[in-house]
Motif scaffolding. Structure first.
Motif, mmCIF file in Angstrom:
data_model
loop_
_atom_site.group_PDB
_atom_site.id
_atom_site.type_symbol
_atom_site.label_atom_id
_atom_site.label_comp_id
_atom_site.label_asym_id
_atom_site.label_seq_id
_atom_site.Cartn_x
_atom_site.Cartn_y
_atom_site.Cartn_z
ATOM 1 N N ASN A 45 -3.767 5.907 3.241
ATOM 2 C CA ASN A 45 -5.202 5.872 3.556
ATOM 3 C C ASN A 45 -5.645 7.285 3.929
ATOM 4 O OD1 ASN A 45 -4.565 6.134 6.452
ATOM 5 N ND2 ASN A 45 -3.807 4.039 6.181
ATOM 6 N N GLY A 51 0.345 2.180 7.595
ATOM 7 C CA GLY A 51 -0.285 0.874 7.441
ATOM 8 C C GLY A 51 0.713 -0.107 6.877
ATOM 9 N N PHE A 180 6.358 -3.716 -7.357
ATOM 10 C CA PHE A 180 7.091 -4.619 -6.481
ATOM 11 C C PHE A 180 6.935 -6.054 -6.951
ATOM 12 C CE2 PHE A 180 7.721 -6.198 -1.988
ATOM 13 C CZ PHE A 180 9.014 -5.723 -1.894
HETATM 14 N N1 AR6 Z 1 7.420 -0.654 -3.805
HETATM 15 C C1 AR6 Z 1 6.531 -0.687 -4.829
HETATM 16 N N2 AR6 Z 1 5.325 -1.292 -4.733
HETATM 17 C C2 AR6 Z 1 5.008 -1.885 -3.568
HETATM 18 C C3 AR6 Z 1 5.873 -1.888 -2.454
HETATM 19 C C4 AR6 Z 1 7.127 -1.246 -2.596
HETATM 20 N N3 AR6 Z 1 8.017 -1.197 -1.609
HETATM 21 N N4 AR6 Z 1 5.265 -2.560 -1.429
HETATM 22 C C5 AR6 Z 1 4.069 -2.963 -1.897
HETATM 23 N N5 AR6 Z 1 3.911 -2.558 -3.182
HETATM 24 P P1 AR6 Z 1 -0.846 -1.517 -0.989
HETATM 25 P P2 AR6 Z 1 -3.409 -0.145 -1.453
HETATM 26 C C6 AR6 Z 1 2.757 -2.743 -4.085
HETATM 27 O O1 AR6 Z 1 -1.527 -2.583 -0.208
HETATM 28 O O2 AR6 Z 1 -3.974 -1.344 -2.111
HETATM 29 C C7 AR6 Z 1 -1.900 0.337 3.465
HETATM 30 O O3 AR6 Z 1 -2.067 -0.305 4.680
HETATM 31 C C8 AR6 Z 1 1.814 -3.893 -3.784
HETATM 32 O O4 AR6 Z 1 2.326 -5.099 -4.306
HETATM 33 O O5 AR6 Z 1 0.422 -0.972 -0.474
HETATM 34 O O6 AR6 Z 1 -3.607 1.189 -2.117
HETATM 35 C C9 AR6 Z 1 -2.292 1.819 3.506
HETATM 36 O O7 AR6 Z 1 -2.042 2.380 4.762
HETATM 37 C C10 AR6 Z 1 0.548 -3.442 -4.506
HETATM 38 O O8 AR6 Z 1 0.569 -3.850 -5.874
HETATM 39 O O9 AR6 Z 1 -1.828 -0.227 -1.202
HETATM 40 C C11 AR6 Z 1 -3.745 1.757 3.199
HETATM 41 O O10 AR6 Z 1 -4.505 1.531 4.375
HETATM 42 C C12 AR6 Z 1 0.623 -1.920 -4.477
HETATM 43 O O11 AR6 Z 1 1.938 -1.601 -3.983
HETATM 44 C C13 AR6 Z 1 -3.891 0.595 2.276
HETATM 45 O O12 AR6 Z 1 -2.778 -0.257 2.532
HETATM 46 C C14 AR6 Z 1 -0.394 -1.262 -3.578
HETATM 47 O O13 AR6 Z 1 -0.642 -2.077 -2.454
HETATM 48 C C15 AR6 Z 1 -3.788 1.017 0.820
HETATM 49 O O14 AR6 Z 1 -4.006 -0.086 0.003
#
Ligand code: AR6
Length: 197
Positions: A45, A51, A180
């Motif tokens: 973020n 987060g 993931f």
């Molecule tokens: N490896 C690969 N992909 C993953 C993993 C992993 N270990 N864990 C989750 N994903 P998100 P955003 C996928 O929510 O939407 C955070 O709180 C997940 O399934 O991680 O950009 C930050 O601090 C999804 O498809 O990121 C920000 O505040 C993708 O990663 C906010 O979330 C992205 O999901 C960012 O939100």
């Protein structure tokens, strides 16, 4: 400039593999924190405050030094704007760097979300070029907490990276898209088939 083929020599059996401008592009299902590449990308973020999702996983697995460096960046430049990327070392992770980019929050699509998501991928690739990184893994930025439609996000990710690679021949040898979730991984495979790349 492009060849499409099975990933016989890919990092994981069954992953897709295309060559774009001499760079191997892999689509993989898995946990990005386990990737043995020089740089992994964090869907962070703007305040770099940590987060859930992939951000939480990276800080948990990498240890506290990553957050210490993020705190330093926040002090120096106030964080990272949406679409930009900054880097830290990767603590205990197998990677050398973590590239932290802030994706757009989806607000219906009329607020520049697509352009900003593309900007995230370009910013990370520019950083890779500057640091002479040879391999990089991307998660599906913005498709979790930030609610960006998954199919559209996959199209933007693949098209943006393809265009950038074609325009910037350099040291980069390998780009991986690491999902993931099975659903997102399948979407990437489908999008790859449907797009002319
Ligand atoms: N490896 C690969 N992909 C993953 C993993 C992993 N270990 N864990 C989750 N994903 P998100 P955003 C996928 O929510 O939407 C955070 O709180 C997940 O399934 O991680 O950009 C930050 O601090 C999804 O498809 O990121 C920000 O505040 C993708 O990663 C906010 O979330 C992205 O999901 C960012 O939100």
């Amino acid at each position: 400039m492009m060849e499409r083929g099975k990933a016989e020599s890919g990092p994981e059996a069954g992953s897709a593999n295309i060559i774009v401008a001499g760079v191997a592009v892999y689509l993989q299902k898995g946990d990005i924190t386990r990737q043995r590449v020089e740089a992994i990308v964090n869907a962070a973020n703007t305040s770099l405050a940590g987060g859930g999702g992939v951000d939480g996983a990276i800080h948990r697995a990498g240890g506290p030094s990553i957050m210490e460096e993020c705190n330093e960046i926040r002090k120096q430049r106030g964080g990272v704007a949406t679409g930009e990327a900054v880097y830290t070392s990767a603590g205990r992770l197998p990677a050398t760097y973590v590239f932290h980019t802030a994706g757009p929050v989806w607000h219906g699509g009329k607020n520049g979300e697509g352009r900003l998501l593309a900007e995230c991928y370009r910013s990370c690739l520019q950083l890779a070029e500057r640091l002479e990184v040879t391999s990089i893994s991307f998660p599906a930025i913005s498709t979790g907490v930030y609610d960006f439609p998954k199919q559209k996000a996959a199209e933007i990710a693949l098209q943006t990276v393809q265009k950038w690679l074609n325009k910037h021949p350099g040291k980069l040898k390998e780009v991986r898209f690491v999902n993931f979730e099975e659903e997102n991984h399948r979407l990437y495979l489908e999008v790859l088939q449907s797009l002319d790349i």
